[in-house]
Motif scaffolding. Structure first.
Motif, PDB file in Angstrom:
ATOM      1  N   GLN A  17      74.395  41.727  31.670  1.00  0.00           N
ATOM      2  CA  GLN A  17      73.870  40.322  31.201  1.00  0.00           C
ATOM      3  C   GLN A  17      73.013  39.598  31.990  1.00  0.00           C
ATOM      4  O   GLN A  17      72.196  38.810  31.819  1.00  0.00           O
ATOM      5  CB  GLN A  17      75.108  39.466  30.973  1.00  0.00           C
ATOM      6  CG  GLN A  17      76.148  40.048  30.199  1.00  0.00           C
ATOM      7  CD  GLN A  17      76.985  39.263  29.693  1.00  0.00           C
ATOM      8  OE1 GLN A  17      77.068  37.763  29.733  1.00  0.00           O
ATOM      9  NE2 GLN A  17      78.321  39.596  29.131  1.00  0.00           N
ATOM     10  N   ARG A  35      72.226  34.582  32.602  1.00  0.00           N
ATOM     11  CA  ARG A  35      71.320  35.468  31.728  1.00  0.00           C
ATOM     12  C   ARG A  35      70.192  35.931  32.554  1.00  0.00           C
ATOM     13  O   ARG A  35      69.844  35.089  33.360  1.00  0.00           O
ATOM     14  CB  ARG A  35      71.104  35.110  30.417  1.00  0.00           C
ATOM     15  CG  ARG A  35      72.217  34.636  29.373  1.00  0.00           C
ATOM     16  CD  ARG A  35      71.908  34.386  27.875  1.00  0.00           C
ATOM     17  NE  ARG A  35      70.696  33.811  27.794  1.00  0.00           N
ATOM     18  CZ  ARG A  35      70.232  33.406  26.648  1.00  0.00           C
ATOM     19  NH1 ARG A  35      71.156  33.363  25.375  1.00  0.00           N
ATOM     20  NH2 ARG A  35      69.034  32.581  26.416  1.00  0.00           N
ATOM     21  N   VAL A 101      79.367  37.658  25.233  1.00  0.00           N
ATOM     22  CA  VAL A 101      79.008  36.641  26.369  1.00  0.00           C
ATOM     23  C   VAL A 101      80.071  36.074  27.244  1.00  0.00           C
ATOM     24  O   VAL A 101      81.052  35.838  27.017  1.00  0.00           O
ATOM     25  CB  VAL A 101      78.109  35.267  25.772  1.00  0.00           C
ATOM     26  CG1 VAL A 101      77.859  34.638  26.667  1.00  0.00           C
ATOM     27  CG2 VAL A 101      76.953  35.911  24.711  1.00  0.00           C
ATOM     28  N   THR A 246      74.157  41.614  22.874  1.00  0.00           N
ATOM     29  CA  THR A 246      73.185  41.659  21.703  1.00  0.00           C
ATOM     30  C   THR A 246      72.573  43.137  21.652  1.00  0.00           C
ATOM     31  O   THR A 246      71.989  43.304  20.771  1.00  0.00           O
ATOM     32  CB  THR A 246      72.005  40.559  21.514  1.00  0.00           C
ATOM     33  OG1 THR A 246      71.205  40.738  22.798  1.00  0.00           O
ATOM     34  CG2 THR A 246      72.936  39.322  21.576  1.00  0.00           C
ATOM     35  N   TRP A 299      70.373  44.029  16.221  1.00  0.00           N
ATOM     36  CA  TRP A 299      69.611  42.844  16.736  1.00  0.00           C
ATOM     37  C   TRP A 299      68.135  42.736  15.923  1.00  0.00           C
ATOM     38  O   TRP A 299      67.839  41.817  15.525  1.00  0.00           O
ATOM     39  CB  TRP A 299      69.449  43.050  18.112  1.00  0.00           C
ATOM     40  CG  TRP A 299      68.595  41.831  18.738  1.00  0.00           C
ATOM     41  CD1 TRP A 299      69.336  40.799  19.444  1.00  0.00           C
ATOM     42  CD2 TRP A 299      67.344  41.724  19.002  1.00  0.00           C
ATOM     43  NE1 TRP A 299      68.226  39.891  19.810  1.00  0.00           N
ATOM     44  CE2 TRP A 299      67.095  40.619  19.641  1.00  0.00           C
ATOM     45  CE3 TRP A 299      65.864  42.627  18.931  1.00  0.00           C
ATOM     46  CZ2 TRP A 299      65.863  40.007  20.023  1.00  0.00           C
ATOM     47  CZ3 TRP A 299      64.989  42.090  19.015  1.00  0.00           C
ATOM     48  CH2 TRP A 299      64.702  40.766  19.613  1.00  0.00           C
ATOM     49  N   ASP A 322      69.342  36.415  23.029  1.00  0.00           N
ATOM     50  CA  ASP A 322      70.126  35.974  22.043  1.00  0.00           C
ATOM     51  C   ASP A 322      69.486  35.738  20.478  1.00  0.00           C
ATOM     52  O   ASP A 322      70.100  35.354  19.323  1.00  0.00           O
ATOM     53  CB  ASP A 322      70.853  34.827  22.363  1.00  0.00           C
ATOM     54  CG  ASP A 322      70.068  33.520  22.474  1.00  0.00           C
ATOM     55  OD1 ASP A 322      68.890  33.880  22.137  1.00  0.00           O
ATOM     56  OD2 ASP A 322      70.593  32.389  22.618  1.00  0.00           O
TER      57      ASP A 322
END
Length: 616
Positions: A17, A35, A101, A246, A299, A322
């Motif tokens: 992440q 992130r 997340v 994602t 995605w 995202d």
């Protein structure tokens, strides 16, 4: 200690992440959380004094430093060797296994004395929001708590800590076999309890757990070629740069690292480019990583459905991980930049550019994973078909091109080539899976593109396809042509183009993407050879049957990797790595080149063997 170590003097750790860079001196000088594209907490790589850092290393600065990855993992080991003792630091981040997340991210730093006695020192100096936000610090019961607007961070260690202004420091002497640990945790939810304090045994268990995660992932690779070390290191790097919730890969872990020391080509690469992401997943798919391909396909399908591009096109060239399409660019005027390379930018103003090639890369990836693509069902296909309907009418437009030039729109040849790829692969998918499509219109546009490129993109002077219509500048992006099938790899027109590139863009097997002096791109300064293009050159040579120079260039390029096998964006005139680091584009193209070259060498070996049998 060098205020600004070489860009290549780092390893990368991450939790799928976000990620951190650790120098061979034991300094975390880049880390953003929660992130990849979040504001930094440690950014000494962009400003030594204002950026913040986390040092955990022997006090003896004269020790010899060696850095390596634990085999087939993203666990980084930094060794320090001196006559009085030898010690090592291992760095890792427990990877995300939830696919959700998460609000808490942890960097684990372990220290161990291997021989003799080693005195380790710790300095934790966070600077939140790119060094713009003030913070408070509290130290109690062995836990240092840093509070800044919207984020809380903790430093917990098995060694005694003490306040140093708004920072903390500590020191401990370890004898052979003894272990100490320091854990840095970032939390973005107010009111959370601090993590449990670390113990040597607990940190050791976490270390082996992370090792097992990565080694199990690498074992799933189906690569059995000649360069497993380089290929699997590249695959791990692509995985590290992918946002697990994602499936969106970022182009690089950093922002603002220069393409020329002291220059202004300093961009933020912590976003997902349709182009880079599609090719990254295509490279992983070639290695057998189906899950990663499926997640990115979902995605990408969401982006087709959202239709949120700033300029009204079906897709924008890049997004946040995202899927957010807003990436306003700003300059961090308080940062001096890496070795004075100013300005430092966050966000990316190129997001609203028109780059028609992205549809080709997207369909190139989707077509390879056709069954995965069709999981999106009828409505998913209709979103793709709607996009191709638009492209069939819109391909003949000037755009900014693959290199995001800021010198105005042109009729870029590569954009036309990849528009051809998009329509060609769309036709293949429609035929293979019997999906509704305006095949007559797609076919007519595809064929018109090829004819236009060969008539208007061809230079009689260069005897080659050129960067844009009406020009004479060559462009290494066109090295993708034989891979995507626009021209066959041994046709006369392609071989002539390849020869022209060798004369103009290749320097001792390294490849420039184009000549900015001959084709002004709206920016001052120069740049190094582009590592992506060097690997594309290897791929093109191998497809053309020029195996000896292909293997030579590939093997030679390995010598430009850093000490742990990572590549930045470019190679400078003195062999130094330049640009954001590590760069996904470089590592995906390494995988592509290796697999192509392996296949070509295997065919050559079989043909040679058959010929010898015939002679008997």
């Amino acid at each position: 200690m060098d205020r600004y170590p070489p860009i290549a003097d780092h390893g990368l750790v991450g939790d799928l992440q976000t990620a951190a860079l650790v120098s061979s001196q034991g300094v975390v000088d880049w880390f953003a959380a929660p992130r990849f594209d979040s504001p930094s907490i440690f950014a000494a790589l962009l400003d030594h004094d204002r950026g913040g850092h986390f040092l955990f290393a022997p006090q003896d600065r004269g020790a010899t430093c060696k850095q390596l990855y634990y085999p087939d993992t993203a666990v980084l080991v930094t060794r320090f060797l001196s006559p009085d003792g030898a010690g090592e630091i291992f760095d890792c981040m427990p990877p995300d296994r939830t696919g959700r997340v998460t609000d808490r991210h942890t960097l684990i730093r372990g220290a161990r004395a291997v021989r003799g006695s080693v005195r380790f020192v710790l300095e934790c100096r966070p600077r939140f929001d790119y060094g713009r936000a003030d913070h408070e610090v509290d130290l109690r019961d062995g836990t240092a708590t840093f509070r800044a607007p919207g984020v809380t961070a903790y430093v917990q260690s098995t060694i005694p800590l003490q306040l140093d202004g708004r920072d903390v420091r500590g020191a401990v002497t370890l004898n052979a076999g003894e272990v100490a640990a320091a854990v840095f945790t970032v939390d973005t939810v107010d009111g959370q309890q601090p993590p449990d304090p670390p113990t040597p045994d607990g940190v050791t268990r976490q270390f082996w757990d992370v090792v097992e995660f990565w080694q199990r992932w690498v074992r799933a690779s189906r690569y059995r070629g000649r360069w497993p070390g380089a290929v699997h290191r590249s695959a791990i790097t692509l995985k590290l740069l992918t946002y697990a919730p994602t499936g969106a890969p970022v182009a690089a872990a950093t922002t603002g690292l220069p393409e020329q020391i002291g220059g202004e080509r300093n961009w933020d690469y912590r976003y997902t480019w349709i182009r880079d992401g599609s090719l990254s997943v295509r490279a992983l798919l070639d290695l057998g990583y189906i899950e990663e391909a499926a997640q990115f396909t979902r995605w990408l399908g969401d982006r087709f459905r959202a239709h949120e591009a700033v300029g009204g096109e079906p897709l924008q060239i890049m997004y946040r991980v995202d899927g957010d399409h807003q990436l306003p660019e700003e300059e961090l005027t308080h940062f001096e930049g890496y070795r004075g390379s100013y300005p430092v930018r966050v966000g990316n103003g190129a997001a609203d550019q028109l780059q028609l090639d992205i549809y080709g890369e997207a369909l190139y990836a989707l077509a390879e994973g056709g069954e995965i693509t069709m999981r999106a069902g009828y409505h998913g296909w209709k979103n793709v078909a709607r996009t191709l309907d638009w492209l069939a009418e819109s391909w003949d437009r000037p755009d900014e091109g693959v290199w995001e030039t800021r010198g105005g729109r042109k009729d870029f040849t590569f954009s036309r080539v990849m528009s051809w790829v998009a329509l060609d692969r769309g036709l293949r998918l429609a035929a293979e899976y019997s999906r509704p499509a305006d095949t007559a219109r797609w076919t007519a546009s595809r064929d018109a593109i090829l004819e236009q490129v060969m008539e208007r993109g061809w230079s009689k002077k260069q005897k080659a396809l050129v960067q844009h219509y009406g020009g004479e500048v060559l462009d290494a992006a066109l090295l993708l042509i034989p891979r995507v099938g626009f021209l066959t790899p041994r046709t006369e027109s392609w071989l002539s183009t390849l020869d022209a590139m060798e004369r103009t863009l290749v320097s001792d097997s390294l490849v420039y993407r184009y000549d900015p002096e001959a084709s002004p791109d709206g920016l001052r300064g120069s740049e190094g050879t582009f590592s992506l293009c060097t690997f594309l050159y290897v791929d093109a040579l191998a497809r053309a049957g020029r195996l000896r120079p292909a293997r030579y260039a590939f093997e030679k390029m390995q010598t430009y990797a850093n000490h742990v096998g990572l590549f930045a964006e470019e190679i400078g005139p003195s062999g130094e790595q330049l640009g954001n680091f590590p760069q996904a584009f470089t590592h995906l193209s390494l995988i592509m080149a290796a697999t192509t070259l392996d296949d070509a060498l295997d065919r050559q070996r079989i043909e040679t063997s058959d010929a010898r049998l015939d002679e008997r």
